[in-house]
Scaffold this motif. Structure first.
Motif, short mmCIF file in Angstrom:
data_model
loop_
_atom_site.label_atom_id
_atom_site.label_comp_id
_atom_site.label_asym_id
_atom_site.label_seq_id
_atom_site.Cartn_x
_atom_site.Cartn_y
_atom_site.Cartn_z
N LEU A 386 16.96 24.11 43.91
CA LEU A 386 17.11 25.24 44.27
C LEU A 386 16.59 26.36 43.31
O LEU A 386 16.18 27.24 43.77
CB LEU A 386 18.77 25.34 44.68
CG LEU A 386 19.24 24.61 45.85
CD1 LEU A 386 20.66 24.72 45.92
CD2 LEU A 386 18.59 24.93 47.18
N ASP A 387 17.10 26.22 42.20
CA ASP A 387 16.64 27.22 40.98
C ASP A 387 15.02 27.31 40.87
O ASP A 387 14.72 28.41 40.77
CB ASP A 387 17.12 26.77 39.92
CG ASP A 387 18.65 27.09 39.56
OD1 ASP A 387 19.27 27.95 40.54
OD2 ASP A 387 19.43 26.54 38.72
N GLY A 388 14.41 26.15 40.91
CA GLY A 388 13.09 26.11 41.06
C GLY A 388 12.48 26.65 42.14
O GLY A 388 11.29 27.51 42.11
N ALA A 389 12.91 26.46 43.50
CA ALA A 389 12.43 27.23 44.65
C ALA A 389 12.76 28.68 44.55
O ALA A 389 11.69 29.44 44.85
CB ALA A 389 13.35 26.68 45.83
N ALA A 390 13.69 29.12 43.88
CA ALA A 390 14.03 30.38 43.69
C ALA A 390 13.08 31.28 42.86
O ALA A 390 12.48 32.35 43.36
CB ALA A 390 15.65 30.89 43.45
N PHE A 391 12.82 30.91 41.71
CA PHE A 391 11.81 31.23 40.89
C PHE A 391 10.30 31.12 41.36
O PHE A 391 9.50 32.07 41.12
CB PHE A 391 11.78 30.45 39.39
CG PHE A 391 12.95 30.84 38.55
CD1 PHE A 391 12.97 32.07 37.96
CD2 PHE A 391 13.94 30.27 38.07
CE1 PHE A 391 13.87 32.59 36.97
CE2 PHE A 391 14.94 30.52 37.36
CZ PHE A 391 14.72 31.57 36.64
N SER A 392 10.22 30.25 42.18
CA SER A 392 8.63 30.06 42.70
C SER A 392 8.56 31.02 44.12
O SER A 392 7.43 31.52 44.10
CB SER A 392 8.56 28.59 43.31
OG SER A 392 7.09 28.62 44.03
#
Length: 776
Positions: A386-392
């Motif tokens: 979820l954190d990776g998707a948010a940053f992306s």
């Protein structure tokens, strides 16, 4: 006190005026209008009604104030030591709400602002699935208790067993309405904590036998304890409000003390029991000053009280139940915990230990202990994705101080072009976005692997029959269900054994506290149970089957019985098979759906018509059998070979019934009517003929001359062709029977081969999967 509608036939009640009391047989009845208040235990409260007042008395006044204070300090010191010994175990329990997905990680514990704090509910799903299956098996709608006769079977014991079963289910379903909810909560908590306890006792406040759920944190044992039987002590930590304490003082169960005006909701210094409830309910511990709750320690221990050691001439410690109030450090009660006439002074048990999985010490293991780390890893993986998707998707970065607007003043909006006082090169040079990547596919695979591993361990998948498609024979399906349900079956067997121990405790309490006769009302009837019914001749066991844990398994077994009864119908009772199947699929009141046809008397001509139509007919002992037989023979003579082949077996069986009754009547006539009615014997409900009558009848019948019952060969209705037809039909029946036996053997062999192939395939697939994992 127990309140019941007063029976009109009760003479003691009829003689009472309103608000008057009467005592008879140790039972006190008080009339309140049209109802009666029945106290089965008037006077001082007892641990056991089977003991004398002196043995069951509260012994706290046998000690002076100094000795009472020393005893209270000793018990509290024991509890503090035992709590300290299990501190690490309790810290593991503190993670319950977080791993269940009910309570999120506090924001201050996140690695950066805006980080995801969700929890994947792996354990929550396993707990819900377990509880849903367990409550269905442990607590069926008809009640959880059944009975079994101990020793030789008699009708008297069977009637006693029926009374005990009905009364205990009445207590659980109707009298103690909290029993279901206590069991429901216990089965939800059990897979989390690994251990849960039920305390069965006679409650002096409600005047009935109760079983209360106790969470494992409130059941405190010393480090050296391994089980309830050998533990030198164990302590039940209870929380009582001020009103409950006053009622227990007034009933005489506890010695009355002056309670401290403590702050609302007294908390244990080493363990705060309210934390679970506050977190799960999103509540704050804000209460009125009147809501005082006091911490009580009920310690079941071996102790050497000098006054009893002298009385019973013993040196070894004896079992007692000692209760203290923590804040005041006052002893509320001291009671002997052995039966009065027991020469061994054996400790009485009032608790039942339920285990999810056996632990290495006293407490059992639960999902928190065994797959808690898997649940934490799965939650960590999903947070990283979820954190990776948010940053992306919502990229940020750095902006140069040379930019001609303040950072944060301008935001991109979809479909909107904004003017800025900068050239394209200046924009390109003023902003820098780090190379954020989308969530890795390897992370997603890791997450799936963790979830599959956790579900495989907890057997929380929806398909309980394994990976194979459910299109094979019933035997193969049952083998797959059994293989998939192995862990649940073991857990269920532990639940079954613990429930049996709990019901045995309740039965013992009923024997001690029930009056000689106890009337009560159930649906559509009034009944009575007697104190003597709980004399130990009847085993009280759970309704649940320890070998079955799911409806799918039960239905598969019932389908296997139906299939086998179709393959070999002569070996099965068709009505019983259908009853077993309807019961397995939980059809309510299925008895009303089945047709229990009784034999119907018709004339011989109508019998011929019914047999030709494939309907059942019956002979009766008092009919004119010669006339009936002749009508049937004449009817057969007028049929062609096809019709004879269709109705031949039914006619042959019916005529054999007439011949058997004819034989009985002739023997009974020659013995002057001394033969018993044959309908009394040879049935499932019938009685067995006593051996002396068997011998007498056989000797008398042996002295009679030969009796010709069936016509001689060549004389059946004067038609030799009929004899040939009968012999041909007999040959066909014999060949049909042999052919059926051959098919049965082939089916069993084929079933065994398919089952072996299914197991071998599972083993090959498992080996291929392991090889694939090794190569990867």
């Amino acid at each position: 006190m127990a309140v019941h509608d007063a029976p009109r036939s009760n003479e003691m009640y009829q003689d009472l005026e309103p608000d008057m009391e009467a005592t008879s047989g140790g039972v006190k009845v008080t009339r309140r209008g049209n109802r009666a208040v029945v106290d089965f235990n008037p006077g001082a409260a007892r641990v056991s009604a089977g003991d004398s007042d002196e043995h069951s008395a509260n012994l706290v006044d046998e000690l002076d104030e100094r000795e009472q204070m020393d005893l209270a300090n000793k018990l509290i010191e024991w509890v503090d030591t035992d709590l300290e010994a299990r501190k690490d175990w309790e810290q593991r329990m503190d993670q319950a709400m977080e791993l269940m997905g009910i309570n999120n990680i506090p924001l201050e514990d996140l690695p950066f602002d805006g980080a995801s704090n969700v929890t994947f509910p792996m354990i929550g799903k396993a707990v819900i699935n377990f509880q849903a299956r367990a409550i269905e098996e442990i607590f069926p709608s008809e009640g959880p208790v059944k009975t079994k006769v101990v020793g030789a079977y008699t009708m008297e014991k069977q009637e006693q067993a029926e009374r005990v079963k009905n009364h205990m289910n009445y207590q659980i379903l109707d009298q103690d309405r909290s029993y279901f909810w206590e069991t429901d909560q216990m089965l939800f908590y059990l897979p989390l904590g690994g251990s849960a306890f039920k305390k069965s006792y006679y409650d002096p406040l409600s005047a009935m036998t109760v079983s209360k759920f106790i969470k494992s944190p409130d059941f405190i044992v010393p480090y050296i304890a391994t089980d309830l039987y050998s533990a030198p002590r164990y302590t039940h930590r209870m929380f009582r409000n001020k009103g409950e304490m006053q009622k227990l003082f007034e009933s005489g169960f506890y010695k009355e003390i002056e309670l401290l005006p403590t702050t609302p909701y007294a908390k244990d210094s080493l363990f705060d029991d309210t934390s679970y409830r506050d977190q799960s309910d999103d509540r704050n511990a804000e209460m009125h000053t009147d809501d005082h709750v006091y911490s009580l320690y009920e310690c079941h221990c071996d102790y050497d009280f000098s006054f009893d050691q002298k009385k019973y001439n013993r040196k070894a410690p004896m079992p007692y139940i000692v209760t203290v109030e923590r804040d005041t450090r006052k002893v509320l009660s001291i009671r002997r915990n052995w039966k009065e006439n027991d020469p061994l002074f054996a400790k009485r048990l009032w608790f039942t230990h339920y285990r999810y999985l056996p632990g290495l010490g006293f407490y059992g293991f639960g999902l928190l202990h065994l797959i808690g780390s898997l649940a934490e890893s799965a939650s960590g993986a999903i947070r990283a994705m979820l954190d990776g998707a948010a940053f992306s998707n919502l990229q940020g970065g750095y902006v140069s101080n040379d930019a001609k607007f303040q950072p944060g003043d301008e935001h991109i909006q979809p479909g909107v072009w904004k003017e800025v006082n900068m050239s394209a090169d200046e924009l390109r040079n003023a902003f820098f976005t780090p190379p954020f990547k989308e969530p890795s596919s390897a992370l997603a695979q890791l997450f799936n692997m963790l979830v599959e591993a956790g579900e495989a361990f907890s057997s929380s998948t929806e398909v309980m029959t394994g990976e194979a498609a459910n299109t094979g024979p019933v035997g193969t399906t049952m083998a797959l269900i059994e293989q998939g349900n192995k862990p649940f079956s073991a857990i269920h067997r532990r639940l079954h054994m613990s429930a049996a121990e709990e019901f045995a405790l309740r039965a013992e309490i009923n024997y001690e506290f029930l009056p000689d006769q106890y009337p009560y009302e159930i649906e559509n009837s009034e009944t009575v149970v007697m104190k003597q019914d709980y004399d130990g001749r009847i085993d009280v066991i759970p309704v649940s089957d320890p070998n079955i844990f799911s409806s799918a398994q039960r239905i598969a077994q019932a389908q296997a019985i139906v299939q086998r009864s179709m393959e070999a119908p002569s070996l099965y009772n068709a009505m019983k098979v259908e009853e077993r199947f309807l019961k397995a699929i939980r059809i309510p009141d299925f008895e009303e759906l089945l047709s229990h046809n009784r034999p119907v008397r018709v004339d011989a001509v109508t019998e011929n018509m019914r047999m030709l139509q494939g309907q059942a007919v019956n002979a009766f002992i008092e009919q004119d059998h010669d006339a009936h037989i002749q009508v049937h023979i004449n009817f057969l003579n007028g049929l062609n070979e096809d019709a004879l082949e269709v109705m031949g077996p039914a006619m042959q069986a019916h005529m054999a019934e007439h011949y058997s009754y004819k034989y009985y009547n002739e023997i009974n006539r020659q013995l002057d009517g001394q033969l018993p009615d044959p309908s009394m014997y040879g049935t499932e409900e019938g009685q067995e003929l006593p051996p002396e009558f068997d011998q007498m009848i056989a000797q008398a019948a042996a002295q009679l001359p030969q009796i010709q019952i069936m016509p001689e060969e060549g004389s059946m209705g004067g038609d030799p062709e009929m004899e040939q037809v009968a012999r041909e039909q007999e040959r066909k029946d014999f060949e049909s029977m042999r052919e059926q036996e051959r098919k049965d053997q082939e089916f069993l062999a084929d079933q065994e081969r398919k089952d072996l192939e299914a197991v071998s395939k599972d083993q090959r697939d498992e080996q291929l999967a392991m090889n694939k994992e090794a190569r990867e």
